[in-house]
Design a protein around this motif. Structure first.
Motif, PDB file in Angstrom:
ATOM      1  N   LEU A 111       8.681   0.861   5.500  1.00  0.00           N
ATOM      2  CA  LEU A 111       9.947   0.971   4.785  1.00  0.00           C
ATOM      3  C   LEU A 111       9.871   0.214   3.459  1.00  0.00           C
ATOM      4  CD1 LEU A 111      12.992   1.922   5.247  1.00  0.00           C
ATOM      5  CD2 LEU A 111      13.426  -0.440   5.957  1.00  0.00           C
ATOM      6  N   ASN A 112      10.369   0.826   2.413  1.00  0.00           N
ATOM      7  CA  ASN A 112      10.627   0.124   1.162  1.00  0.00           C
ATOM      8  C   ASN A 112      11.903   0.711   0.560  1.00  0.00           C
ATOM      9  OD1 ASN A 112      10.685  -1.310  -1.199  1.00  0.00           O
ATOM     10  ND2 ASN A 112       8.533  -0.952  -1.720  1.00  0.00           N
ATOM     11  N   ARG A 113      13.017   0.306   1.178  1.00  0.00           N
ATOM     12  CA  ARG A 113      14.345   0.855   0.896  1.00  0.00           C
ATOM     13  C   ARG A 113      14.452   2.306   1.358  1.00  0.00           C
ATOM     14  NH1 ARG A 113      16.513  -1.942  -4.736  1.00  0.00           N
ATOM     15  NH2 ARG A 113      15.806  -4.044  -4.199  1.00  0.00           N
ATOM     16  N   GLU A 114      13.513   3.122   0.987  1.00  0.00           N
ATOM     17  CA  GLU A 114      13.397   4.462   1.537  1.00  0.00           C
ATOM     18  C   GLU A 114      12.291   4.469   2.587  1.00  0.00           C
ATOM     19  OE1 GLU A 114      14.602   7.552  -1.881  1.00  0.00           O
ATOM     20  OE2 GLU A 114      12.769   6.438  -2.329  1.00  0.00           O
ATOM     21  N   LEU A 115      12.348   5.450   3.474  1.00  0.00           N
ATOM     22  CA  LEU A 115      11.312   5.569   4.486  1.00  0.00           C
ATOM     23  C   LEU A 115      10.027   6.081   3.857  1.00  0.00           C
ATOM     24  CD1 LEU A 115      10.623   5.458   7.543  1.00  0.00           C
ATOM     25  CD2 LEU A 115      11.279   7.877   7.642  1.00  0.00           C
ATOM     26  N   VAL A 116       8.932   5.327   4.040  1.00  0.00           N
ATOM     27  CA  VAL A 116       7.620   5.765   3.569  1.00  0.00           C
ATOM     28  C   VAL A 116       6.933   6.622   4.626  1.00  0.00           C
ATOM     29  CG1 VAL A 116       5.333   4.993   2.820  1.00  0.00           C
ATOM     30  CG2 VAL A 116       7.384   3.770   2.056  1.00  0.00           C
ATOM     31  N   ALA A 117       6.932   6.137   5.861  1.00  0.00           N
ATOM     32  CA  ALA A 117       6.310   6.884   6.965  1.00  0.00           C
ATOM     33  C   ALA A 117       6.756   6.259   8.277  1.00  0.00           C
ATOM     34  CB  ALA A 117       4.787   6.852   6.850  1.00  0.00           C
ATOM     35  N   ALA A 118       6.749   7.053   9.332  1.00  0.00           N
ATOM     36  CA  ALA A 118       7.073   6.561  10.672  1.00  0.00           C
ATOM     37  C   ALA A 118       6.333   7.404  11.691  1.00  0.00           C
ATOM     38  CB  ALA A 118       8.582   6.621  10.929  1.00  0.00           C
ATOM     39  N   GLY A 119       5.769   6.746  12.704  1.00  0.00           N
ATOM     40  CA  GLY A 119       5.058   7.471  13.736  1.00  0.00           C
ATOM     41  C   GLY A 119       4.089   6.580  14.475  1.00  0.00           C
ATOM     42  N   PRO A 120       3.189   7.166  15.254  1.00  0.00           N
ATOM     43  CA  PRO A 120       2.193   6.381  15.982  1.00  0.00           C
ATOM     44  C   PRO A 120       1.347   5.547  15.027  1.00  0.00           C
ATOM     45  CG  PRO A 120       2.242   8.650  16.775  1.00  0.00           C
ATOM     46  CD  PRO A 120       3.083   8.616  15.545  1.00  0.00           C
ATOM     47  N   VAL A 121       1.002   4.342  15.452  1.00  0.00           N
ATOM     48  CA  VAL A 121       0.216   3.446  14.602  1.00  0.00           C
ATOM     49  C   VAL A 121      -1.080   4.108  14.151  1.00  0.00           C
ATOM     50  CG1 VAL A 121      -1.129   1.306  14.623  1.00  0.00           C
ATOM     51  CG2 VAL A 121       1.222   1.308  15.466  1.00  0.00           C
ATOM     52  N   ALA A 122      -1.764   4.784  15.062  1.00  0.00           N
ATOM     53  CA  ALA A 122      -3.092   5.339  14.750  1.00  0.00           C
ATOM     54  C   ALA A 122      -3.050   6.295  13.558  1.00  0.00           C
ATOM     55  CB  ALA A 122      -3.652   6.045  15.978  1.00  0.00           C
ATOM     56  N   SER A 123      -1.983   7.079  13.434  1.00  0.00           N
ATOM     57  CA  SER A 123      -1.926   8.078  12.367  1.00  0.00           C
ATOM     58  C   SER A 123      -1.040   7.677  11.196  1.00  0.00           C
ATOM     59  CB  SER A 123      -1.416   9.412  12.937  1.00  0.00           C
ATOM     60  OG  SER A 123      -0.130   9.249  13.523  1.00  0.00           O
ATOM     61  N   THR A 124      -0.249   6.619  11.360  1.00  0.00           N
ATOM     62  CA  THR A 124       0.746   6.262  10.343  1.00  0.00           C
ATOM     63  C   THR A 124       0.379   4.991   9.589  1.00  0.00           C
ATOM     64  OG1 THR A 124       2.436   7.251  11.770  1.00  0.00           O
ATOM     65  CG2 THR A 124       3.215   5.856   9.964  1.00  0.00           C
ATOM     66  N   PHE A 125      -0.237   4.042  10.259  1.00  0.00           N
ATOM     67  CA  PHE A 125      -0.547   2.746   9.649  1.00  0.00           C
ATOM     68  C   PHE A 125      -1.871   2.856   8.909  1.00  0.00           C
ATOM     69  CE2 PHE A 125      -1.489  -1.930  10.028  1.00  0.00           C
ATOM     70  CZ  PHE A 125      -0.384  -2.366   9.332  1.00  0.00           C
ATOM     71  N   THR A 126      -1.843   3.555   7.796  1.00  0.00           N
ATOM     72  CA  THR A 126      -3.048   3.857   7.028  1.00  0.00           C
ATOM     73  C   THR A 126      -3.020   3.123   5.691  1.00  0.00           C
ATOM     74  OG1 THR A 126      -2.034   5.748   5.911  1.00  0.00           O
ATOM     75  CG2 THR A 126      -3.100   6.168   8.055  1.00  0.00           C
ATOM     76  N   PRO A 127      -4.184   2.917   5.066  1.00  0.00           N
ATOM     77  CA  PRO A 127      -4.200   2.285   3.742  1.00  0.00           C
ATOM     78  C   PRO A 127      -3.338   3.022   2.727  1.00  0.00           C
ATOM     79  CG  PRO A 127      -6.410   2.324   4.671  1.00  0.00           C
ATOM     80  CD  PRO A 127      -5.543   3.134   5.594  1.00  0.00           C
ATOM     81  N   GLN A 128      -3.332   4.337   2.792  1.00  0.00           N
ATOM     82  CA  GLN A 128      -2.547   5.109   1.843  1.00  0.00           C
ATOM     83  C   GLN A 128      -1.049   4.840   2.007  1.00  0.00           C
ATOM     84  OE1 GLN A 128      -4.887   6.380   3.875  1.00  0.00           O
ATOM     85  NE2 GLN A 128      -6.544   6.847   2.406  1.00  0.00           N
ATOM     86  N   ASN A 129      -0.569   4.836   3.258  1.00  0.00           N
ATOM     87  CA  ASN A 129       0.847   4.568   3.494  1.00  0.00           C
ATOM     88  C   ASN A 129       1.211   3.118   3.175  1.00  0.00           C
ATOM     89  OD1 ASN A 129       1.551   7.172   4.277  1.00  0.00           O
ATOM     90  ND2 ASN A 129       1.159   6.789   6.450  1.00  0.00           N
ATOM     91  N   LEU A 130       0.304   2.202   3.460  1.00  0.00           N
ATOM     92  CA  LEU A 130       0.558   0.798   3.130  1.00  0.00           C
ATOM     93  C   LEU A 130       0.678   0.601   1.625  1.00  0.00           C
ATOM     94  CD1 LEU A 130      -1.796  -0.892   5.717  1.00  0.00           C
ATOM     95  CD2 LEU A 130       0.657  -1.310   5.518  1.00  0.00           C
ATOM     96  N   GLN A 131      -0.201   1.239   0.870  1.00  0.00           N
ATOM     97  CA  GLN A 131      -0.129   1.122  -0.579  1.00  0.00           C
ATOM     98  C   GLN A 131       1.139   1.776  -1.127  1.00  0.00           C
ATOM     99  OE1 GLN A 131      -3.946   2.713  -1.727  1.00  0.00           O
ATOM    100  NE2 GLN A 131      -4.878   0.674  -1.806  1.00  0.00           N
ATOM    101  N   ALA A 132       1.567   2.862  -0.485  1.00  0.00           N
ATOM    102  CA  ALA A 132       2.812   3.498  -0.903  1.00  0.00           C
ATOM    103  C   ALA A 132       4.010   2.590  -0.638  1.00  0.00           C
ATOM    104  CB  ALA A 132       2.986   4.833  -0.178  1.00  0.00           C
ATOM    105  N   ALA A 133       3.955   1.825   0.469  1.00  0.00           N
ATOM    106  CA  ALA A 133       5.066   0.946   0.824  1.00  0.00           C
ATOM    107  C   ALA A 133       5.088  -0.328  -0.009  1.00  0.00           C
ATOM    108  CB  ALA A 133       4.999   0.590   2.307  1.00  0.00           C
ATOM    109  N   TYR A 134       3.922  -0.907  -0.241  1.00  0.00           N
ATOM    110  CA  TYR A 134       3.850  -2.212  -0.884  1.00  0.00           C
ATOM    111  C   TYR A 134       3.525  -2.130  -2.369  1.00  0.00           C
ATOM    112  CZ  TYR A 134       4.055  -4.571   3.645  1.00  0.00           C
ATOM    113  OH  TYR A 134       4.453  -5.045   4.864  1.00  0.00           O
ATOM    114  N   GLY A 135       2.966  -1.016  -2.799  1.00  0.00           N
ATOM    115  CA  GLY A 135       2.553  -0.889  -4.188  1.00  0.00           C
ATOM    116  C   GLY A 135       1.117  -1.310  -4.370  1.00  0.00           C
ATOM    117  N   ALA A 136       0.341  -0.538  -5.087  1.00  0.00           N
ATOM    118  CA  ALA A 136      -1.062  -0.849  -5.306  1.00  0.00           C
ATOM    119  C   ALA A 136      -1.190  -2.212  -5.971  1.00  0.00           C
ATOM    120  CB  ALA A 136      -1.711   0.222  -6.187  1.00  0.00           C
TER     121      ALA A 136
END
Length: 252
Positions: free
Chosen positions: A215-240
């Motif tokens: 989450l970063n005010r808006e939903l970035v991604a939600a789902g199983p850790v294996a498929s959702t907790f990815t570097p791409q989604n983390l960078q989208a949430a936190y900012g490169a």
């Protein structure tokens, strides 16, 4: 009431919250299934605690709907538990650890019936499950931060909620307390219940949780850790370049 895994335990449909004219959480839609441990992660100010509070009606929302077990919260309130941040609790309130745990039983007793021997035994059992039975008579203000957190977890256990929302339960606790809390959460999950946790330690998300909400005010991604907790989604949430101290979690 026995928990069922076939229906979402919690559904948010376009939930939005503003502070003044500033969006705090915007247009968030997601579902929490039964029998799961879910982490909510995101940068400071992302709206993680706001999301929990708004879903429980503790702060007003400007849009969206929330349903628990397919019903408005008012109809199933006893099936939903909440453990707030320690910083939001008045620890000077004159209560013993056992008193605090018994508060989790008021939904079953009603506010005008005092807990009896059966309820006291139930509260002591819940304190024992978090290894706090020896502190039942201790004033909560005299407990350490980790011990206070265990007492509030015992209160949630006493309520026997099918879904428990927890705001930073691992913040400021020692490793032993963190492991004790995690053991209880896994036990609840294995019973078919669900727990949603605001969490900050990205390095433990894969070990501790089945599902994750980014989450970063808006939903970035939600789902199983294996498929959702990815570097791409983390960078989208936190900012490169702004993730933690500029690094990704150790497992990436």
């Amino acid at each position: 009431m026995k928990a069922s895994n076939t229906q979402p335990f919690m559904e948010l449909d376009r939930l939005s919250v503003t502070y003044g004219e500033t969006p705090a959480v915007w247009d968030v839609s997601l579902q929490i299934p039964g029998g799961s441990l879910t982490a909510i992660v995101g940068p400071n100010g992302a709206g993680k605690s706001t999301l929990l509070k708004a879903s429980l009606g503790l702060i007003p929302r400007v849009g969206g709907q929330v349903r628990y077990f397919g019903q408005p919260l008012a109809r199933v309130r006893q099936r939903v538990g909440y453990v707030p941040q320690r910083s939001e609790v008045d620890w000077d309130f004159p209560a013993h650890a056992l008193d605090v745990v018994e508060m989790g039983l008021y939904g079953q007793l009603g506010w005008f019936r005092r807990p009896g021997a059966r309820e006291r035994a139930r509260a002591l059992e819940c304190l024992s499950r978090v290894n706090m039975q020896d502190f039942a008579g201790r004033q909560i203000s005299q407990l350490s931060g980790g011990q206070q957190q265990r007492v509030f977890l015992a209160r949630a256990l006493a309520q026997e909620a099918d879904l428990t929302l927890m705001d930073e339960p691992f913040a400021g606790v020692d490793a032993t307390t963190e492991r004790a809390i995690l053991d209880v959460l896994r036990e609840l999950r294995d019973q078919g219940r669900s727990v949603v946790v605001v969490h900050h330690d990205l390095d433990t998300v894969r070990e501790y949780f089945d599902r994750v909400i980014l989450l970063n005010r808006e939903l970035v991604a939600a789902g199983p850790v294996a498929s959702t907790f990815t570097p791409q989604n983390l960078q989208a949430a936190y900012g490169a370049g702004r993730l933690l101290d500029g690094r990704l979690p150790a497992w990436t």
